[in-house]
Design a protein around this motif. Structure first.
Motif, PDB file in Angstrom:
ATOM      1  N   GLN A  95       0.733  -0.699   0.175  1.00 13.78           N
ATOM      2  CA  GLN A  95       0.043  -0.248   0.298  1.00 13.78           C
ATOM      3  C   GLN A  95       0.681   1.454  -0.302  1.00 13.78           C
ATOM      4  N   TYR A  96       1.846   1.682   0.576  1.00 13.92           N
ATOM      5  CA  TYR A  96       2.817   2.663   1.097  1.00 13.92           C
ATOM      6  C   TYR A  96       3.830   2.686  -0.506  1.00 13.92           C
ATOM      7  N   LYS A  97       3.418   1.023  -1.246  1.00 10.23           N
ATOM      8  CA  LYS A  97       4.151   1.112  -2.619  1.00 10.23           C
ATOM      9  C   LYS A  97       3.464   2.448  -3.694  1.00 10.23           C
TER      10      LYS A  97
ATOM     11  N   GLN B  42       2.436   6.268  11.344  1.00 13.80           N
ATOM     12  CA  GLN B  42       1.640   7.558  10.938  1.00 13.80           C
ATOM     13  C   GLN B  42       3.005   8.224  10.378  1.00 13.80           C
TER      14      GLN B  42
ATOM     15  N   THR C 222      -2.635   2.348   8.238  1.00 14.18           N
ATOM     16  CA  THR C 222      -1.756   2.461   9.121  1.00 14.18           C
ATOM     17  C   THR C 222      -2.188   2.666  10.409  1.00 14.18           C
TER      18      THR C 222
ATOM     19  N   TRP D 285       5.103   8.150   7.665  1.00 12.81           N
ATOM     20  CA  TRP D 285       4.459   7.552   6.075  1.00 12.81           C
ATOM     21  C   TRP D 285       4.625   8.926   5.608  1.00 12.81           C
TER      22      TRP D 285
ATOM     23  N   GLY E 185      -3.232   6.305   3.389  1.00 13.19           N
ATOM     24  CA  GLY E 185      -1.846   5.076   3.921  1.00 13.19           C
ATOM     25  C   GLY E 185      -2.036   5.795   4.903  1.00 13.19           C
TER      26      GLY E 185
ATOM     27  N   SER F 284       5.920  10.716   2.708  1.00 13.30           N
ATOM     28  CA  SER F 284       4.617  10.726   1.269  1.00 13.30           C
ATOM     29  C   SER F 284       5.371  13.091   1.002  1.00 13.30           C
TER      30      SER F 284
END
Length: 240
Positions: free
Chosen positions: A155-157, A200, A184, A203, A180, A207
């Motif tokens: 999901q992050y990628k 979070q 998380t 993330w 994201g 981002s």
């Protein structure tokens, strides 16, 4: 002519009868033999019981070895399952355990099916199962953790790729960041609010860095293109 004294004669005739009536046979020898026979019988019974117990113990030990060997085979096979494939490990482990025990008891010696042998075997396998179950439960839990990490990483990628592609749209960037953050929070909801916030923040930081990097990269490409000398052939194409 002799005179018969009837009283004396009566006394003499009755004497042997009285002596016989007072006779008591000696039975001490018979009692001794009986006690000896009872002792022998008791020894035989006790010896038979001890022999049965020894045989039952040997049967239980062999049966337990067979169960352990087959359970190890099942465990090693289940340890090949990784992440989502390990989701049903415990269910399979318990089912295979019941099958193995039933098979060993059914096809093993009669001593395993009842009495002291059966009780001893069941107590042994239950004791072994405690440690086996704990091990497999920990393994399955760890694999599920890895699986969740893999899914969150994917999901992050995807989110970072979208941010890099849409860096010029703050709304799209923020939408990907919020998505994201939601994933998380779902991943770490059992770890407490502090852990959720920590992950979070990581993330969001990644981002923002991705958006900035995408912007700088695009600007650099534009500057490089602007500084690149024009080919004379582009300005004045050759005439044929």
């Amino acid at each position: 002519m002799a005179v018969i004294n009837i009283f004396e004669s009566s006394a003499q005739l009755g004497a042997p009868v009285n002596n016989q009536a007072n006779f008591r046979p000696d039975s001490s020898g018979i009692m001794a033999v009986a006690r000896q026979d009872a002792g022998i019988a008791k020894t035989v019974v006790e010896g038979g019981n001890k022999l049965y117990e020894q045989m039952a113990v040997a049967d239980v030990m062999k049966a337990n070895n067979d169960i352990n060997m087959r359970m190890n085979e099942v465990r090693n096979k289940l340890l090949q399952n990784k992440e989502q494939n390990a989701l049903n490990n415990m269910t399979v482990y318990e089912e295979e355990r019941r099958k193995i025990i039933d098979d060993v008891v059914k096809n093993g010696p009669a001593s395993l099916r009842s009495g002291i042998g059966n009780r001893a075997l069941m107590a042994t396998v239950e004791k072994d199962w405690t440690s086996r179950k704990d091990f497999m439960e920990r393994y399955q839990y760890n694999e599920m953790e890895k699986y969740q990490d893999t899914q969150l990483g994917n999901q992050y990628k995807l989110g970072l790729k979208n941010i890099a592609d849409e860096y010029m749209s703050p709304e799209q960037v923020e939408e990907n960041i919020r998505r994201g953050e939601a994933m998380t929070a779902y991943r770490y909801m059992n770890y407490g609010p502090e852990k959720v916030k920590q992950m979070q923040d990581r993330w969001r930081s990644a981002s923002v860095a991705t958006a900035v990097q995408a912007s700088l990269t695009r600007c650099g490409e534009a500057l490089q293109q602007a500084a690149e000398p024009k080919s004379i052939y582009r300005v004045f194409p050759l005439q044929h």
